[in-house]
Design an enzyme around this catalytic site. Structure first.
Site, PDB file in Angstrom:
ATOM      1  N   ALA A 193     -15.957   6.582 -25.250  1.00  0.00           N
ATOM      2  CA  ALA A 193     -17.192   5.672 -24.582  1.00  0.00           C
ATOM      3  C   ALA A 193     -18.486   5.925 -25.501  1.00  0.00           C
ATOM      4  O   ALA A 193     -18.502   7.243 -25.996  1.00  0.00           O
ATOM      5  CB  ALA A 193     -17.416   6.007 -23.123  1.00  0.00           C
ATOM      6  N   ASN A 194     -19.475   5.555 -25.141  1.00  0.00           N
ATOM      7  CA  ASN A 194     -20.850   5.604 -25.571  1.00  0.00           C
ATOM      8  C   ASN A 194     -21.701   5.976 -24.426  1.00  0.00           C
ATOM      9  O   ASN A 194     -21.245   5.660 -23.130  1.00  0.00           O
ATOM     10  CB  ASN A 194     -21.720   4.322 -26.133  1.00  0.00           C
ATOM     11  CG  ASN A 194     -21.076   3.962 -27.476  1.00  0.00           C
ATOM     12  OD1 ASN A 194     -19.945   3.871 -27.647  1.00  0.00           O
ATOM     13  ND2 ASN A 194     -22.032   3.257 -28.176  1.00  0.00           N
ATOM     14  N   ARG A 195     -22.505   6.906 -24.652  1.00  0.00           N
ATOM     15  CA  ARG A 195     -23.508   7.124 -23.587  1.00  0.00           C
ATOM     16  C   ARG A 195     -24.392   5.904 -23.032  1.00  0.00           C
ATOM     17  O   ARG A 195     -25.128   5.317 -23.972  1.00  0.00           O
ATOM     18  CB  ARG A 195     -24.431   8.236 -23.920  1.00  0.00           C
ATOM     19  CG  ARG A 195     -23.899   9.407 -24.308  1.00  0.00           C
ATOM     20  CD  ARG A 195     -24.901  10.333 -24.392  1.00  0.00           C
ATOM     21  NE  ARG A 195     -24.505  11.678 -24.995  1.00  0.00           N
ATOM     22  CZ  ARG A 195     -23.909  12.563 -24.564  1.00  0.00           C
ATOM     23  NH1 ARG A 195     -23.754  12.492 -23.292  1.00  0.00           N
ATOM     24  NH2 ARG A 195     -23.422  13.769 -25.089  1.00  0.00           N
ATOM     25  N   SER A 196     -24.442   5.555 -21.811  1.00  0.00           N
ATOM     26  CA  SER A 196     -25.222   4.481 -21.558  1.00  0.00           C
ATOM     27  C   SER A 196     -25.249   4.441 -19.912  1.00  0.00           C
ATOM     28  O   SER A 196     -24.168   4.433 -19.224  1.00  0.00           O
ATOM     29  CB  SER A 196     -24.817   3.097 -21.783  1.00  0.00           C
ATOM     30  OG  SER A 196     -25.336   2.191 -21.176  1.00  0.00           O
ATOM     31  N   PRO A 202     -21.879   1.061 -20.561  1.00  0.00           N
ATOM     32  CA  PRO A 202     -20.793   1.479 -21.650  1.00  0.00           C
ATOM     33  C   PRO A 202     -19.532   0.547 -21.724  1.00  0.00           C
ATOM     34  O   PRO A 202     -19.438  -0.176 -20.799  1.00  0.00           O
ATOM     35  CB  PRO A 202     -20.542   2.861 -21.628  1.00  0.00           C
ATOM     36  CG  PRO A 202     -20.547   3.118 -19.893  1.00  0.00           C
ATOM     37  CD  PRO A 202     -21.479   1.900 -19.524  1.00  0.00           C
TER      38      PRO A 202
END
Ligand code: CTP
Ligand code: CA
Length: 227
Positions: A33-36, A21
């Site tokens: 943030a994004n999920r990654s 992310p």
């Protein structure tokens, strides 16, 4: 000369992989943030290196160790990721797996305090640079092969096909990350490879197997004459 060694078919080739992310700070203790997890991108970086490529992995914050035999550059924000990618150019292959935050805010210098009687703070979002679109732009440093990822929760094929056109990349690896597929944060992935020639549905595979299959496709592409 490239591709002379069957076990190291990417010897002499350079690759850039983005993964993980990005974190966009709101204040010193909070971020967007994004999920990654970074797992798929790290697996691709490892597979490219195993095939002999000189690999730079530009990674957002993850809990994964730096892959062996790969030059790993750690960044936090999308703007730092863009800078690190620019520094990695020129390269032959770019694979953008990062879940880049689409927006950032001007972070507060001090921790924002919640005040019981005040309204919650509003975030003023500003767009982040699109790294995949930047790498795909025609020009002297454009990699020979630029690959993007599209994690979608609905209309996967339509969205991913449109994304390929919009970004100007050569291939898109699309996957359905809707809840219930169990792909997000898991060890397996089920993808559709979209190229100029059409699309291929791959079976559900371990993320390392997806990486090896993608690298095999990259090797074939680079060994085949193309305009
Ligand atoms: N990407 C990127 N830089 C960005 C946003 C996305 O490099 N600022 C890359 C991702 O690494 C991925 C591809 O673009 O390879 C698609 O990302 P995605 O978030 O699905 O695309 P967006 O154009 O941001 O569309 P969406 O509205 O679906 O988020
Ligand atoms: Ca996005």
């Amino acid at each position: 000369l490239h591709g002379l060694s069957p076990d190291r078919p990417l010897a002499g080739r350079s690759a850039l992989v983005t993964a993980g992310p990005t974190h966009e700070p709101i204040d010193p203790v909070r971020y967007i943030a994004n999920r990654s997890s970074g797992t798929q991108g790290y697996a691709i970086a490892e597979a490219l290196a195993a095939a002999g490529a000189d690999v730079t992995l530009v990674s957002g914050p993850t809990t994964l160790p730096d892959p062996a035999g790969v030059h790993t550059v750690r960044v936090e924000t999308a703007r730092e990721m863009l800078d690190a990618c620019r520094h990695a150019l020129p390269c032959d292959i770019a694979v953008c797996t990062a879940a880049v935050a689409d927006w950032h805010v001007a972070p507060a210098a001090q921790k924002i305090k919640k005040t019981a009687d005040a309204a919650p703070p509003a975030l003023q979002l500003a767009p982040n640079p699109d790294i995949l679109a930047m790498l795909s732009q025609p020009g002297p440093t454009r990699p020979e092969l630029v690959i993007g990822f599209a994690a979608e929760t609905e209309h996967v094929l339509a969205h991913a096909t449109a994304k390929r056109e919009r970004k100007g990349c050569d291939w898109i690896v699309a996957n359905d990350v809707s809840p219930g597929t169990g792909v997000m944060g898991g060890t397996e992935n089920e993808v559709i490879l979209i190229t100029a020639a059409g699309r291929e549905h791959w079976p559900r595979l371990d993320k390392a197997q997806v990486a090896h299959r993608l690298v095999a496709r990259i090797v074939t592409f680079l060994q085949t004459p193309h305009p």
